[in-house]
Design a protein around this motif. Structure first.
Motif, mmCIF file in Angstrom:
data_model
loop_
_atom_site.group_PDB
_atom_site.id
_atom_site.type_symbol
_atom_site.label_atom_id
_atom_site.label_comp_id
_atom_site.label_asym_id
_atom_site.label_seq_id
_atom_site.Cartn_x
_atom_site.Cartn_y
_atom_site.Cartn_z
ATOM 1 N N THR A 14 3.184 -4.042 9.911
ATOM 2 C CA THR A 14 4.526 -3.695 10.376
ATOM 3 C C THR A 14 4.757 -4.374 11.726
ATOM 4 O OG1 THR A 14 3.865 -1.666 11.537
ATOM 5 C CG2 THR A 14 4.417 -1.480 9.187
ATOM 6 N N TYR A 15 6.018 -4.415 12.147
ATOM 7 C CA TYR A 15 6.409 -5.230 13.299
ATOM 8 C C TYR A 15 7.279 -4.428 14.253
ATOM 9 C CZ TYR A 15 5.200 -8.871 9.896
ATOM 10 O OH TYR A 15 4.566 -9.639 8.954
ATOM 11 N N ILE A 108 14.485 -13.468 14.638
ATOM 12 C CA ILE A 108 13.087 -13.617 14.182
ATOM 13 C C ILE A 108 12.895 -12.912 12.843
ATOM 14 C CG2 ILE A 108 10.698 -12.960 14.645
ATOM 15 C CD1 ILE A 108 11.288 -13.340 17.624
ATOM 16 N N ILE A 109 13.423 -11.696 12.744
ATOM 17 C CA ILE A 109 13.281 -10.921 11.511
ATOM 18 C C ILE A 109 13.933 -11.646 10.342
ATOM 19 C CG2 ILE A 109 13.937 -8.759 10.360
ATOM 20 C CD1 ILE A 109 13.724 -7.436 13.205
ATOM 21 N N LEU A 114 11.123 -11.318 7.259
ATOM 22 C CA LEU A 114 10.258 -10.146 7.355
ATOM 23 C C LEU A 114 10.879 -8.982 6.585
ATOM 24 C CD1 LEU A 114 9.318 -10.244 11.157
ATOM 25 C CD2 LEU A 114 8.118 -11.295 9.229
ATOM 26 N N ASP A 115 10.027 -8.125 6.055
ATOM 27 C CA ASP A 115 10.479 -6.936 5.342
ATOM 28 C C ASP A 115 11.135 -5.995 6.350
ATOM 29 O OD1 ASP A 115 10.817 -4.579 3.959
ATOM 30 O OD2 ASP A 115 8.790 -4.533 3.131
ATOM 31 N N LYS A 116 12.442 -5.814 6.247
ATOM 32 C CA LYS A 116 13.166 -5.016 7.232
ATOM 33 C C LYS A 116 12.716 -3.560 7.249
ATOM 34 C CE LYS A 116 17.110 -8.097 7.071
ATOM 35 N NZ LYS A 116 18.427 -8.357 6.477
ATOM 36 N N GLU A 117 12.171 -3.099 6.131
ATOM 37 C CA GLU A 117 11.648 -1.727 6.092
ATOM 38 C C GLU A 117 10.430 -1.580 7.005
ATOM 39 O OE1 GLU A 117 12.505 1.178 4.037
ATOM 40 O OE2 GLU A 117 14.388 0.078 4.163
ATOM 41 N N ILE A 145 18.458 -3.886 9.611
ATOM 42 C CA ILE A 145 17.425 -3.924 10.649
ATOM 43 C C ILE A 145 17.452 -2.615 11.433
ATOM 44 C CG2 ILE A 145 16.694 -5.066 12.782
ATOM 45 C CD1 ILE A 145 17.703 -7.700 11.550
ATOM 46 N N GLN A 146 16.253 -2.022 11.632
ATOM 47 C CA GLN A 146 16.144 -0.702 12.231
ATOM 48 C C GLN A 146 15.931 -0.770 13.747
ATOM 49 O OE1 GLN A 146 13.845 2.034 9.238
ATOM 50 N NE2 GLN A 146 12.884 0.028 9.217
#
Length: 204
Positions: A14-15, A108-109, A114-117, A145-146
């Motif tokens: 995760t990021y 970047i996401i 990248l998996d937004k979840e 995006i969270q």
């Protein structure tokens, strides 16, 4: 189960994008990205300097490893990207800089698919109402995006605070503080029933 034994770093994969005062890469307790994503907007201070300490503290709360050393983060082992907008004294950021950092993180996401979840942009910062900041947060959140956003520590309604006031939409989580009696902390910003419901949760 002893969290200090074996691999309990369930946050790996995760990021977290930490928009703050920088994140030290010398703690041995964090996974820091090595993709060249981290960035500093402060002249003479790179993304991995943190003379203030706030950004490193926040990164630890998010992602400190379950390694028998120090604290354990809520997502131990998550990959930290440091987006430094505050200088060594914890100041120096304008809303223009914060806005640039938010859009940079979202880029970047998106660019790396990248998996937004599994991504979050963290904003443990705040100031007076900024429609530009709130609009940007809401637009990016609408793309999935969270955000995790601090309500703030000024004992005021978050309707007058940014970016906390953007918490009334999906994917934006504004967090206020609770005390050791599980009541609202006296210093914490809050929300009332007038207008939009911006505060999502309270935590110690």
């Amino acid at each position: 189960e002893n969290l200090s034994e074996g691999n309990n770093n369930f946050g790996e994969g995760t990021y977290a994008f930490v928009i703050d005062s920088g994140v030290l890469n010398s703690t041995d307790d964090l996974n820091i990205e090595d993709n060249g994503w981290s960035k500093s907007w402060i002249s003479g201070e790179d993304a991995f300097t943190d003379g203030n300490g706030h950004g490193t503290h926040v990164a630890g709360t998010i992602a400190a490893k379950a390694n028998g050393k120090g604290v354990i983060g809520v997502a131990p082992g998550a990959l930290i990207t440091s987006l430094k907008v505050f200088n060594s004294s914890g100041g120096g950021a304008s809303y223009a800089t914060v806005l640039d950092a938010i859009e940079y993180a979202a880029g970047i996401i998106e660019d790396n698919d990248l998996d937004k979840e599994k991504c979050v942009i963290n904003l443990s910062l705040g100031g007076p109402l900024s429609l530009a900041i709130e609009s940007a947060v809401k637009n990016i959140a609408s793309a999935g995006i969270q955000f995790a956003i601090a309500a703030g520590n000024s004992a005021v309604d978050v309707d007058n605070v940014s970016p906390a006031g953007a918490g009334d939409v999906e994917n934006v989580y504004t967090v206020s503080a609770s005390d050791n009696k599980n009541k609202m902390a006296s210093f914490s910003n809050w929300d009332d029933f007038v207008g939009d419901d911006d505060v999502d949760v309270a935590a110690p």
